[in-house]
Design an enzyme around this catalytic site. Structure first.
Site, PDB file in Angstrom:
ATOM      1  N   HIS A 177       0.827  -1.213   0.000  1.00 18.94           N
ATOM      2  CA  HIS A 177       0.000   0.000   0.000  1.00 18.94           C
ATOM      3  C   HIS A 177       0.862   1.265   0.000  1.00 18.94           C
ATOM      4  CE1 HIS A 177      -3.508  -2.525   0.845  1.00 18.94           C
ATOM      5  NE2 HIS A 177      -2.744  -3.132   1.745  1.00 18.94           N
ATOM      6  N   SER A 301      16.888  15.413 -19.973  1.00 17.39           N
ATOM      7  CA  SER A 301      15.917  16.497 -19.927  1.00 17.39           C
ATOM      8  C   SER A 301      16.476  17.673 -20.705  1.00 17.39           C
ATOM      9  CB  SER A 301      15.647  16.907 -18.474  1.00 17.39           C
ATOM     10  OG  SER A 301      14.980  18.161 -18.421  1.00 17.39           O
TER      11      SER A 301
END
Length: 469
Positions: A177, A301
């Site tokens: 989770h 990038s």
């Protein structure tokens, strides 16, 4: 609109889709199996093999055994289907407005003037187009899966298994989770993925590829009307099996395509598991568990020079989603045909190539991405050392076992560990102080006191050794 040069006028080979453009190199091997020229070449193959089979079975009065040279001539027709042949077939189809009829005429042109000319009406004898098409597609898909997709997918699973073995003893904090949870090993987690992927490959490897050749509505009507004395069921069965396919005895005009739906579901499921791998690796990269190799000259990038983005896994995600959508659509569409025949399958099956192409491209990207990864054991260890709360589970389990054995003072172990750890900042000293305060047997207390998050991995390494193929 801008008055720009029309790109389609520059060259007709400019690709509309990425598989035939930007990513052609990664999927080129599928062209021999799932392209339009590959379909027509396989149609030629099925037609000439039917011709040969009819003669070998003495199925039609007036046929004779073919010579070796005549058989070689017939088989040279699909074998020699080159650029000129593709163009010629296209020209014939412009007249016939029917691709399979164009195949029939193409063959007849090549036996005209030879010793086979008197037997030319054996070409497409008693066949409907779907007799040729279903066998052609079955052979094409079988070839694409067994010679291209399955070897690539198998190599990928081997890569994942290799990573699992190499990292089988590297402790890693689990995140059920998204929260800190019972530690595992990095290798065990990849062994899970390799095992899941391998099960799907086993299913694909056992796939049947069905085919039929029984006429316009599957009744052998034209066959028995023309030559009632021939055992056409035997001729049909032996021909389909001669091609290396499984004979389907009960069909309408079309082979029902159920085998295709089965196969595409398995390939799509493999892709969804691979998608799970890609998203997990992406997350592990973001957590710093993996470092990525810098490629000289590559840009991560356009604005941030430091970045090495996990683009291989992101590319794989996108292509697997596209592939699954196409495979799901094919599986849903192909199992339905209105009464004895409609043409929805004809258009749908022309997208088999893109469905496998996007899957193959994703496999290639994941393999490249995995090769660029290096395990960052320091980051894995740092995460574990900051997560002593995960030892609440083994301590409360040991207390439960002690309580069952009759040791006093072991009441409410879960609740006591919950109070100690939930929402609290826990470190090694907190855990050891708690353990010291328990009236556990000395052996148990010493074992728990020596436990660390990095050492709490159960049988993870053993599982990799015993159960990873």
């Amino acid at each position: 609109m801008n008055d720009w040069t029309r790109l389609a006028d520059i060259t007709p080979t400019i690709a509309l889709g990425p598989l035939d453009g930007r990513y052609r190199g990664a999927v080129a091997d599928l062209v021999d199996h799932l392209s339009e020229p590959a379909l027509n070449r396989m149609r030629l193959h099925v037609e000439v093999e039917w011709f040969i089979h009819l003669c070998a079975k003495d199925a039609v009065p007036g046929v004779r055994p073919l010579t070796d040279d005549e058989i070689a001539l017939l088989r040279s027709i699909p074998a020699g289907f080159d650029a000129a042949g593709i163009a010629e077939h296209g020209e014939i189809e412009k007249v016939t407005i029917h691709d399979v009829k164009a195949v029939e005429y193409y063959i007849k042109r090549r036996i005209d003037g030879t010793s086979l000319a008197p037997l030319s009406e054996l070409v497409h004898f008693a066949c409907t187009s779907e007799d040729i098409n279903n066998l052609s597609y079955a052979l094409m898909v079988k070839g694409a899966v067994e010679r291209v997709w399955l070897p690539a997918a198998t190599a990928l699973v081997g890569d994942v298994a290799d990573l699992a073995r190499a990292a089988k003893a590297v402790p890693m904090l689990s995140r059920t989770h998204g929260q800190t949870a019972t530690p595992t090993t990095l290798g065990k987690e990849f062994a899970v993925l390799a095992h899941r992927l391998g099960r799907q490959l086993d299913r694909v490897g056992r796939q049947e590829y069905l085919g039929k050749i029984n006429g316009a509505t599957g009744t052998f009507g034209a066959h028995t009307a023309a030559v009632p004395g021939t055992d056409w069921i035997d001729v049909s069965r032996t021909f389909v099996e001669h091609l290396g396919l499984t004979w389907n005895p009960l069909t309408t005009q079309i082979e029902s395509h159920d085998w295709q739906a089965e196969l595409y579901a398995d390939v799509a499921r493999f892709g969804r598991i691979l998608h799970n791998l890609a998203t997990d690796v992406w997350t592990y990269v973001s957590l710093g568990y993996f470092a990525q190799a810098a490629v000289a000259g590559a840009i991560g990038s356009s604005a941030m020079p430091h970045k090495i983005n996990p683009i291989r896994f992101e590319n794989a995600e996108a292509n697997l989603e596209i592939s699954a959508a196409l495979l799901d659509t094919l599986g849903a569409t192909l199992v339905t045909s209105r009464m004895q025949r409609d043409l929805t399958d004809s258009s749908s099956q022309r997208n088999i190539g893109p469905a496998f192409g996007h899957s193959l491209l994703a496999i290639d990207n994941v393999r490249r991405g995995l090769k660029a990864l290096t395990v960052n054991e320091a980051q894995l260890a740092a995460d574990l050392d900051a997560s002593w709360e995960v030892l609440a589970e083994p301590i409360q389990s040991a207390m439960r076992a002690a309580s069952i054995a009759g040791v006093p003072g072991m009441e409410n172990p879960y609740e006591r560990l919950k109070d100690l750890t939930r929402g609290q900042q826990i470190d090694a000293q907190s855990i050891r102080t708690f353990v010291d305060g328990l009236e556990l047997p000395t052996e148990t207390k010493d074992r728990l006191a020596a436990l660390t998050p990095g050492g709490y991995v159960g049988l993870a390494e053993t599982l990799v050794d015993r159960f990873l193929r």
